[in-house]
Design a protein around this motif. Structure first.
Motif, mmCIF file in Angstrom:
data_model
loop_
_atom_site.group_PDB
_atom_site.id
_atom_site.type_symbol
_atom_site.label_atom_id
_atom_site.label_comp_id
_atom_site.label_asym_id
_atom_site.label_seq_id
_atom_site.Cartn_x
_atom_site.Cartn_y
_atom_site.Cartn_z
ATOM 1 N N HIS A 96 -1.394 8.656 7.041
ATOM 2 C CA HIS A 96 -0.048 8.084 7.178
ATOM 3 C C HIS A 96 0.185 7.489 8.559
ATOM 4 O O HIS A 96 0.869 6.482 8.700
ATOM 5 N N ASP A 100 10.287 6.813 2.275
ATOM 6 C CA ASP A 100 9.024 7.075 2.985
ATOM 7 C C ASP A 100 8.046 7.800 2.038
ATOM 8 O O ASP A 100 8.361 8.859 1.488
ATOM 9 N N SER A 101 6.852 7.224 1.923
ATOM 10 C CA SER A 101 5.886 7.721 0.943
ATOM 11 C C SER A 101 5.523 9.199 1.151
ATOM 12 O O SER A 101 5.306 9.930 0.188
ATOM 13 N N LEU A 132 8.340 -8.612 -2.059
ATOM 14 C CA LEU A 132 8.691 -8.552 -0.627
ATOM 15 C C LEU A 132 8.658 -9.931 0.024
ATOM 16 O O LEU A 132 7.921 -10.821 -0.404
ATOM 17 N N PHE A 133 9.447 -10.051 1.091
ATOM 18 C CA PHE A 133 9.433 -11.219 1.978
ATOM 19 C C PHE A 133 9.734 -12.524 1.246
ATOM 20 O O PHE A 133 9.098 -13.561 1.497
ATOM 21 N N LYS A 186 12.948 -0.190 3.643
ATOM 22 C CA LYS A 186 11.523 -0.244 3.292
ATOM 23 C C LYS A 186 11.309 0.350 1.907
ATOM 24 O O LYS A 186 12.068 1.210 1.463
ATOM 25 N N VAL A 187 10.235 -0.097 1.277
ATOM 26 C CA VAL A 187 9.767 0.549 0.055
ATOM 27 C C VAL A 187 8.481 1.310 0.389
ATOM 28 O O VAL A 187 7.779 0.917 1.327
ATOM 29 N N PRO A 188 8.176 2.358 -0.355
ATOM 30 C CA PRO A 188 8.862 2.859 -1.536
ATOM 31 C C PRO A 188 10.084 3.704 -1.190
ATOM 32 O O PRO A 188 10.215 4.233 -0.090
ATOM 33 N N SER A 236 0.823 -1.208 0.000
ATOM 34 C CA SER A 236 0.000 0.000 0.000
ATOM 35 C C SER A 236 0.862 1.265 0.000
ATOM 36 O O SER A 236 0.535 2.250 -0.664
ATOM 37 N N TRP A 237 1.980 1.233 0.707
ATOM 38 C CA TRP A 237 2.839 2.425 0.731
ATOM 39 C C TRP A 237 3.427 2.661 -0.651
ATOM 40 O O TRP A 237 3.559 3.804 -1.097
HETATM 41 N N1 LIG Z 1 6.125 4.760 6.514
HETATM 42 C C1 LIG Z 1 6.692 4.053 5.386
HETATM 43 C C2 LIG Z 1 6.257 2.590 5.434
HETATM 44 C C3 LIG Z 1 7.005 1.741 4.452
HETATM 45 C C4 LIG Z 1 6.708 0.257 4.636
HETATM 46 O O1 LIG Z 1 6.350 -0.205 5.733
HETATM 47 N N2 LIG Z 1 6.918 -0.507 3.546
HETATM 48 C C5 LIG Z 1 6.727 -1.950 3.572
HETATM 49 C C6 LIG Z 1 5.967 -2.418 2.333
HETATM 50 S S1 LIG Z 1 4.365 -1.718 2.164
HETATM 51 C C7 LIG Z 1 8.071 -2.640 3.453
HETATM 52 O O2 LIG Z 1 8.982 -2.115 2.854
HETATM 53 N N3 LIG Z 1 8.198 -3.857 3.986
HETATM 54 C C8 LIG Z 1 9.362 -4.660 3.769
HETATM 55 C C9 LIG Z 1 10.072 -4.993 5.037
HETATM 56 O O3 LIG Z 1 9.661 -4.511 6.103
HETATM 57 O O4 LIG Z 1 11.048 -5.751 4.931
HETATM 58 C C10 LIG Z 1 6.274 4.772 4.086
HETATM 59 O O5 LIG Z 1 5.312 5.553 4.141
HETATM 60 O O6 LIG Z 1 6.920 4.619 3.042
#
Ligand SMILES: N[C@@H](CCC(=O)N[C@@H](CS)C(=O)NCC(=O)O)C(=O)O
Length: 214
Positions: free
Chosen positions: A99, A65-66, A35-36, A52-54, A12-13
């Motif tokens: 957010h 960070d989005s 991911l994962f 983290k993405v994006p 979603s981000w």
């Molecule tokens: N606050 C961050 C949240 C980013 C986030 O949690 N991304 C998740 C995917 S939606 C991620 O990268 N997960 C992979 C991990 O934690 O290894 C934003 O707004 O970009």
């Protein structure tokens, strides 16, 4: 510019940043990292210091960070934020609220575009989140929506922030009334949203922990 994103079905981000980038009209390439799965963390870390993405890479500058990515894009494409100061402030307020809030909705109704989970995920806390989101949509449309079909008339970062909620409402069969229903239909018919949805449906990877209801 290159945008590093996760699975279109689940991330979603990533959707928020990608939709803002598409709507900005700026040219950008995309690096998709499922991911994962083994190696994903290392691949993400090679682009994004937060892991983290994006993450946006603009000629070597990483912006992660989005929320920060949206603001960075809006500096290059100011139409991503309302022109009028009060509308711009409220657009930022509802974007920030999205957010940092709506934990119940996030945990019980994670974005999962491919699934049909109609009727799943409801609880008193989730219903309260849904009611607040619908109130935000109705309020923004009534106060600022004159110039077009989006929350602030023209498409803005606030719409990008709520884009994953629109897919969640579709997946979990949440049907708001009136103005909010029209806004939801507008978002789901947005051509970039439809491109994202088609790509999500074509993905083959799955994240079992996110497939909450089978
Ligand atoms: N606050 C961050 C949240 C980013 C986030 O949690 N991304 C998740 C995917 S939606 C991620 O990268 N997960 C992979 C991990 O934690 O290894 C934003 O707004 O970009």
């Amino acid at each position: 510019m290159k945008l590093i994103i996760g699975n279109k079905n689940y991330s979603s981000w990533s959707l928020r940043a990608w939709l803002a980038a598409r709507e900005s009209g700026l040219a950008f390439g995309e690096i998709d990292i499922p991911l994962f799965i083994p190696g994903s963390r290392e691949r993400i870390l090679s682009h994004s210091p937060s892991g983290k993405v994006p993450c946006l890479n603009d000629h070597g500058l990483a912006v992660w960070d989005s929320l920060a990515i949206g603001e960075y894009l809006a500096e290059k494409a100011p139409a991503l934020l309302p022109a009028e100061a009060a509308a711009r402030a409220v657009a930022r307020a509802v974007t920030a609220e999205m957010h940092s809030g709506f934990q119940a909705l996030r945990s019980r109704m994670p974005m999962n575009i491919r699934k049909d989970y109609r009727g799943h995920g409801r609880s008193a806390e989730v219903d309260a989140d849904i009611a607040r989101i619908v109130a935000i949509w109705n309020d923004c449309r009534a106060r600022f929506g004159d110039g077009g079909p989006y929350l602030f008339g023209r498409f803005s970062l606030a719409d990008a922030a709520f884009a994953p909620v629109c897919f969640r409402f579709q997946t979990y069969g949440v049907q708001p009334d009136g103005t909010a229903a029209t806004y939801l239909a507008t978002m789901l018919a947005n051509p970039h949203m439809q491109d994202w949805e088609a790509a999500a449906r074509a993905e083959t990877e799955s994240i079992p922990a996110e497939d909450l209801y089978g």
